[in-house]
Design a protein around this motif. Structure first.
Motif, mmCIF file in Angstrom:
data_model
loop_
_atom_site.group_PDB
_atom_site.id
_atom_site.type_symbol
_atom_site.label_atom_id
_atom_site.label_comp_id
_atom_site.label_asym_id
_atom_site.label_seq_id
_atom_site.Cartn_x
_atom_site.Cartn_y
_atom_site.Cartn_z
ATOM 1 N N ASN A 63 52.204 34.705 42.369
ATOM 2 C CA ASN A 63 52.843 35.722 42.246
ATOM 3 C C ASN A 63 51.298 36.639 41.738
ATOM 4 O OD1 ASN A 63 54.569 36.041 43.262
ATOM 5 N ND2 ASN A 63 56.535 35.380 41.612
ATOM 6 N N TRP A 64 50.935 37.589 42.269
ATOM 7 C CA TRP A 64 49.394 38.087 41.985
ATOM 8 C C TRP A 64 49.596 39.275 41.093
ATOM 9 C CZ3 TRP A 64 46.557 34.265 42.927
ATOM 10 C CH2 TRP A 64 44.642 34.243 42.520
ATOM 11 N N PRO A 65 48.849 38.660 39.614
ATOM 12 C CA PRO A 65 49.004 40.630 38.598
ATOM 13 C C PRO A 65 48.283 41.267 39.223
ATOM 14 C CG PRO A 65 47.740 38.575 38.186
ATOM 15 C CD PRO A 65 48.074 38.073 39.748
ATOM 16 N N PRO A 66 48.916 42.463 39.375
ATOM 17 C CA PRO A 66 49.321 43.575 39.868
ATOM 18 C C PRO A 66 48.003 44.424 39.197
ATOM 19 C CG PRO A 66 50.126 43.976 38.404
ATOM 20 C CD PRO A 66 49.800 42.683 38.359
ATOM 21 N N ASP A 67 47.132 43.683 38.441
ATOM 22 C CA ASP A 67 45.706 45.150 37.767
ATOM 23 C C ASP A 67 44.419 43.691 37.726
ATOM 24 O OD1 ASP A 67 46.115 42.463 35.934
ATOM 25 O OD2 ASP A 67 45.688 43.966 33.873
ATOM 26 N N SER A 68 44.248 42.957 39.311
ATOM 27 C CA SER A 68 43.254 41.585 39.061
ATOM 28 C C SER A 68 43.107 42.806 40.425
ATOM 29 C CB SER A 68 43.570 40.271 39.387
ATOM 30 O OG SER A 68 44.591 40.212 40.447
ATOM 31 N N SER A 69 41.718 42.209 40.946
ATOM 32 C CA SER A 69 40.456 42.632 42.090
ATOM 33 C C SER A 69 39.527 41.448 42.233
ATOM 34 C CB SER A 69 40.108 43.487 41.961
ATOM 35 O OG SER A 69 40.994 45.135 41.517
ATOM 36 N N GLY A 70 39.363 41.972 43.683
ATOM 37 C CA GLY A 70 38.106 40.994 44.428
ATOM 38 C C GLY A 70 38.285 40.067 44.948
ATOM 39 N N VAL A 71 37.862 38.710 45.394
ATOM 40 C CA VAL A 71 38.313 37.785 45.974
ATOM 41 C C VAL A 71 37.926 36.741 45.019
ATOM 42 C CG1 VAL A 71 36.689 36.466 47.859
ATOM 43 C CG2 VAL A 71 37.079 38.731 47.870
ATOM 44 N N PHE A 72 39.111 36.150 45.645
ATOM 45 C CA PHE A 72 39.583 34.618 45.017
ATOM 46 C C PHE A 72 39.383 33.837 46.155
ATOM 47 C CE2 PHE A 72 41.025 37.643 42.120
ATOM 48 C CZ PHE A 72 41.159 37.668 40.829
ATOM 49 N N ASP A 73 39.412 32.563 45.457
ATOM 50 C CA ASP A 73 38.889 31.494 46.145
ATOM 51 C C ASP A 73 39.910 30.358 46.219
ATOM 52 O OD1 ASP A 73 36.518 31.621 47.164
ATOM 53 O OD2 ASP A 73 35.386 30.620 44.995
ATOM 54 N N LEU A 74 40.745 30.090 47.252
ATOM 55 C CA LEU A 74 41.839 29.313 47.212
ATOM 56 C C LEU A 74 41.716 28.538 47.455
ATOM 57 C CD1 LEU A 74 45.225 30.554 45.875
ATOM 58 C CD2 LEU A 74 43.274 32.056 46.021
ATOM 59 N N THR A 118 52.556 13.863 52.662
ATOM 60 C CA THR A 118 52.306 13.794 51.552
ATOM 61 C C THR A 118 53.254 13.865 50.079
ATOM 62 O OG1 THR A 118 51.734 15.682 52.222
ATOM 63 C CG2 THR A 118 51.994 16.552 50.809
ATOM 64 N N ARG A 119 52.363 13.738 49.277
ATOM 65 C CA ARG A 119 52.946 13.330 48.111
ATOM 66 C C ARG A 119 52.696 13.957 47.068
ATOM 67 N NH1 ARG A 119 50.489 8.644 44.648
ATOM 68 N NH2 ARG A 119 52.373 8.412 42.933
ATOM 69 N N THR A 120 51.519 15.412 47.045
ATOM 70 C CA THR A 120 51.333 16.356 46.165
ATOM 71 C C THR A 120 50.756 17.211 46.920
ATOM 72 O OG1 THR A 120 49.335 15.522 44.814
ATOM 73 C CG2 THR A 120 52.073 15.009 43.523
ATOM 74 N N ILE A 121 50.990 18.320 46.046
ATOM 75 C CA ILE A 121 49.564 19.163 46.445
ATOM 76 C C ILE A 121 49.639 19.994 45.262
ATOM 77 C CG2 ILE A 121 50.102 21.799 47.649
ATOM 78 C CD1 ILE A 121 52.950 20.867 49.495
ATOM 79 N N GLU A 122 48.253 20.434 45.877
ATOM 80 C CA GLU A 122 47.410 20.714 44.064
ATOM 81 C C GLU A 122 46.751 21.742 44.657
ATOM 82 O OE1 GLU A 122 43.179 19.064 42.661
ATOM 83 O OE2 GLU A 122 44.854 17.738 41.988
ATOM 84 N N VAL A 123 46.719 22.712 43.640
ATOM 85 C CA VAL A 123 46.470 24.185 44.272
ATOM 86 C C VAL A 123 45.503 24.906 42.741
ATOM 87 C CG1 VAL A 123 47.164 26.987 44.246
ATOM 88 C CG2 VAL A 123 48.599 25.027 45.319
ATOM 89 N N SER A 124 44.207 25.253 43.678
ATOM 90 C CA SER A 124 43.395 25.650 42.552
ATOM 91 C C SER A 124 42.925 27.162 42.936
ATOM 92 C CB SER A 124 42.157 24.456 42.592
ATOM 93 O OG SER A 124 42.420 23.491 42.522
ATOM 94 N N ILE A 125 42.668 27.642 41.973
ATOM 95 C CA ILE A 125 42.232 29.395 42.179
ATOM 96 C C ILE A 125 41.104 29.060 41.088
ATOM 97 C CG2 ILE A 125 42.507 31.918 41.191
ATOM 98 C CD1 ILE A 125 45.327 30.815 41.267
ATOM 99 N N ASP A 126 40.202 29.712 41.805
ATOM 100 C CA ASP A 126 38.581 29.551 41.627
ATOM 101 C C ASP A 126 37.787 28.431 40.937
ATOM 102 O OD1 ASP A 126 37.989 32.286 42.676
ATOM 103 O OD2 ASP A 126 37.620 32.885 40.469
#
Length: 779
Positions: free
Chosen positions: A651-662, A627-635
């Motif tokens: 670290n996830w913000p405490p006021d967020s809700s629902g399903v997110f795509d990782l 592995t050379r790099t790791i790329e993280v995408s959110i939604d």
């Protein structure tokens, strides 16, 4: 020693605010004094208008004893609202973008080879464009998005696509190209979009007389006809948008590879061009010291052009400046020089390869023959030079955008069911390393002889990489057995009566006049090769003449076998692709040597809520790369790129809700930059519950691949989300049903959505807050 992350939420701050002031503001929000050493800070500003959110990433100076941090403005990015009210709060309160547990790797990845990857191909890099008025187009897109896990945000539906196989330039530019590019920008996916893949029922050719009339060179004008393919014009989008005919030159595609010596041609203009020529002349005259001075000056001005550093190293070495020669070889490798063979076979460079840093890197380089330039992974965010080098747009590089159509469903092309089966077959080919030979047409006839001079180069390349090859006489091979690549040169062939078979993921092409002209009867169409088992093929939409630069060179098959995706391999080998229609699965990559790892996702709620992403090896005994790099995408938005650390936590913000795509994408340490992605939907368990969507009963849908959904019965979906005001059901970003309240059933009319797997996303409304649920797929 592990260095602790620092987290700060900042309501308003100027981008040029002094670091000490930023630290003071950060201390006010964290409740503690912030003192060095730091591992990383993320400063987030919220502007007063709705333009977006400015994120400034700071990192420590190399000397951790420094009491200040330097802002890396180059890493600043603008994250625009996703339109559902979910991204802004996420960005506003996100703590450190990726909390890396463990130190950055100390591995054999040296001399910059571990830097952030810029290219390569995986599902998030493909934008699927759908003709919203065509059930066939929608059906094929539904199937392909499901097969390849194309992100929802990457599917663009156009509702005013011009009709007909052949259209004029203005309708193409105004009703197809511009709307697609505008949507890509509006959705925030421009940085990852590398392929425009048109679904079925799009025009295949575009009339361009207004451009061919501008050609002043009579020799060029004679052979460049006034019809282009939709994929060729999309590839040359910059020229089309500016209404310039530059793409009609014989060598307009600078991304295409050439003979190895092309690395060292002069890519400049003006004064810099003169300096390059002078340095070359001095080198030929063996005035090494004078030549070295100019080469070093050029290298300092253009550090991302590795061939200049190589020339500097050669001059310095022959002037007995060994230390500086080593420095230049290191700089070349850091800039992207991959050819180990050239370093080993060049006398002036051989003696420096025992340098410890270079010696560690040599096993990671490419040992292919130095006849042709090696494979190069594609990126749409950089440009390309006359020498084939990847450079920034600011340095004058020409950008492109890969393009193909997924299928041509037409009486002279594929059936809908046939097109679906072709994509289903190719979607399972990745990293299978099938045993099959590469067959090349020989014999008489201009269609076969035009490209034959380069066949030997491709055969040498393939055989050095342990692949079987064949040269056949006549229209098609007569030898039985599996074929992984087929280069044909004949007007008409019967691929269905052949004694051989194509392995899943095979590619094929044919040099003939009308292989992609579905408005013209006669000649074998490119879709025949797809039906015979190929994952991708190509054909001219108008008379191209027997000019080798208008068709793939035989080296296309070598690049494919080396690990590039199908679409990279095609464009990598066509100097003038404007008339060539490229059709099939752009992501097919049976020989890709991705890391043999899998990524696990875990939501941690104890203490600070966070999501952990962990890599683990599968222990597969197949060709692979570290592995050379790791790329993280959110939604579906690129969020973070890190070195190959074992674990990443967000670290996830405490006021967020629902399903997110990782989505986590691993890029391998290889010149083809092989990519593999892992996707998870995670309910972050916030204050608001995520809506749940379930089928009230199995859908009454045809199970045949030929079903375009036009006669489908409505689908009933059960929805629930306690406390919600209403719940929407979205398909490709468009609301198709709404429930008033927090529990009940909605009916979705699917006749206009196409056949195949239908992807639905529930979206709950809590006053002004929107919360997404897990995706429901109706099959």
């Amino acid at each position: 020693m592990f260095l602790r992350p620092v987290v700060a939420k900042i309501d308003s701050v100027r981008p040029d605010t002094h670091v000490d002031a930023l630290l003071a503001i950060a201390a006010r929000y964290t409740g503690e004094a912030l003192t060095p050493p730091f591992s990383r800070c993320v400063f987030i500003t919220t502007p007063r208008d709705s333009e977006g959110f400015r994120v400034l990433t700071g990192s420590p100076a190399s000397n951790f004893r420094s009491s200040r941090m330097s802002l890396l403005l180059a890493h600043a990015l603008t994250l625009r609202s996703a339109g559902r009210g979910r991204v802004p709060p996420l960005v506003r309160q996100m703590s450190v973008a990726a909390v890396v547990r463990g130190c950055y790797l100390a591995t054999a990845i040296v001399l910059g080879l571990g830097q952030t990857a810029l290219a390569g191909m995986s599902s998030e890099n493909v934008v699927v464009v759908v003709n919203g008025g065509s059930a066939v187009s929608r059906t094929l897109a539904n199937h392909y998005a499901d097969l390849r896990q194309i992100p929802t945000k990457n599917v663009i539906v156009l509702n005013q696509v011009p009709e007909g196989l052949v259209i004029d330039l203005d309708p193409f530019r105004d009703q197809i190209l511009k709307p697609v590019l505008a949507e890509i920008n509006a959705r925030g996916i421009a940085s990852s979009a590398r392929v425009i893949a048109y679904s079925a029922d799009f025009p295949t050719a575009v009339r361009i007389p207004t451009h061919t009339e501008k050609i002043t060179d009579e020799a060029t004008k004679k052979y460049q006809g006034a019809a282009a393919s939709i994929t060729g014009l999309t590839y040359f989008y910059r020229y089309v948008l500016s209404d310039e005919p530059g793409y009609l030159s014989f060598g307009a595609n600078l991304y295409a590879r050439g003979k190895f010596i092309r690395h060292f041609i002069n890519p400049f203009s003006g004064e810099t061009k003169a300096e390059f020529e002078q340095a070359n002349q001095l080198l030929e005259e063996q005035k090494f010291a004078e030549s070295a001075v100019i080469w070093q000056k050029l290298q300092q001005a253009h550090p991302d052009m590795p061939a200049i550093a190589i020339r500097a190293a050669e001059a310095l070495s022959q002037d007995d400046q060994s230390a500086k020669a080593v420095e230049m070889i290191r700089a070349a490798i850091k800039a992207g020089w991959w050819s180990a063979r050239y370093l080993q076979e060049t006398p002036s460079l051989q003696s420096h390869l025992d340098d410890p840093a270079i010696a560690k890197t040599m096993p990671l380089l490419d040992d292919s023959p130095t006849i042709w330039q090696g494979p190069e992974a594609f990126s749409a965010s950089v440009g390309w030079t006359l020498s084939g080098s990847r450079v920034s747009l600011k340095q004058g590089g020409i950008p492109y955008l890969l393009s193909c159509t997924l299928a041509v469903v037409d009486p002279r092309g594929s059936t809908l069911s046939g097109a679906v089966r072709i994509l289903q077959r190719s979607s399972g080919c990745d990293r299978t390393f099938p045993a099959g030979r590469f067959a090349f047409a020989g014999g008489k006839g201009v269609r076969a002889t035009t490209r034959f001079p380069s066949v030997v180069d491709a055969i040498v390349y393939l055989q050095e990489h342990q692949f079987e090859t064949e040269i056949f006489r006549g229209g098609l091979p007569t030898k039985a057995g599996p074929i992984a690549g087929l280069m044909v040169g004949a007007a008409t062939v019967d691929v269905y009566a052949a004694p051989w078979t194509m392995v899943p993921g095979a590619i094929a092409d044919n040099l003939t006049s009308y292989g992609g002209a579905f408005n013209v009867a006669g000649q074998t169409k490119l879709t025949d090769f797809l039906s015979a088992g190929a994952a991708m093929s190509s054909g001219a939409v108008a008379e191209p003449y027997s000019l080798p630069f208008k068709f793939p060179t035989p080296m296309m098959y070598g690049y494919y076998a080396r690990g590039l995706s199908a679409i990279e391999s095609f464009y990598q080998s066509i100097a003038s692709p404007y008339q060539l229609l490229i059709v099939g699965d752009p992501l097919a990559q049976p020989f890709s040597r991705v890391p043999d790892e899998i990524v696990d996702f875990q939501l941690i709620t104890e203490g600070t809520k966070r999501i952990r992403m962990s890599r683990r090896s599968l222990g597969l005994k197949v060709p692979k790369t570290p592995t050379r790099t790791i790329e993280v995408s959110i939604d579906d938005r690129r969020f973070k790129t890190t070195p190959p650390v074992p674990n990443i936590e967000v670290n996830w913000p405490p006021d967020s809700s629902g399903v997110f795509d990782l989505r986590v994408t691993l890029t391998g340490l290889d010149r083809t930059e092989p990519r593999v992605s892992f996707v998870a939907e995670i309910d972050v368990q916030g204050d608001h519950p995520a809506p749940v969507a379930e089928l009230a009963q199995p859908p009454q849908r045809s199970e045949t691949d030929a079903d375009d959904g036009s006669n489908a019965a409505p689908i009933e979906i059960q929805l629930r989300c306690p406390g919600a005001n209403k719940i929407d059901i979205l398909h490709w970003g468009t609301t198709v049903a709404t429930l008033d309240g927090d529990d009940g059933t909605v009916t979705v009319e699917t006749k206009s959505l196409g056949g195949g797997p239908l992807r639905f996303q529930p979206l709950a409304h809590f006053d002004q807050t929107k919360v997404r649920g897990a995706t429901l797929v109706a099959r």
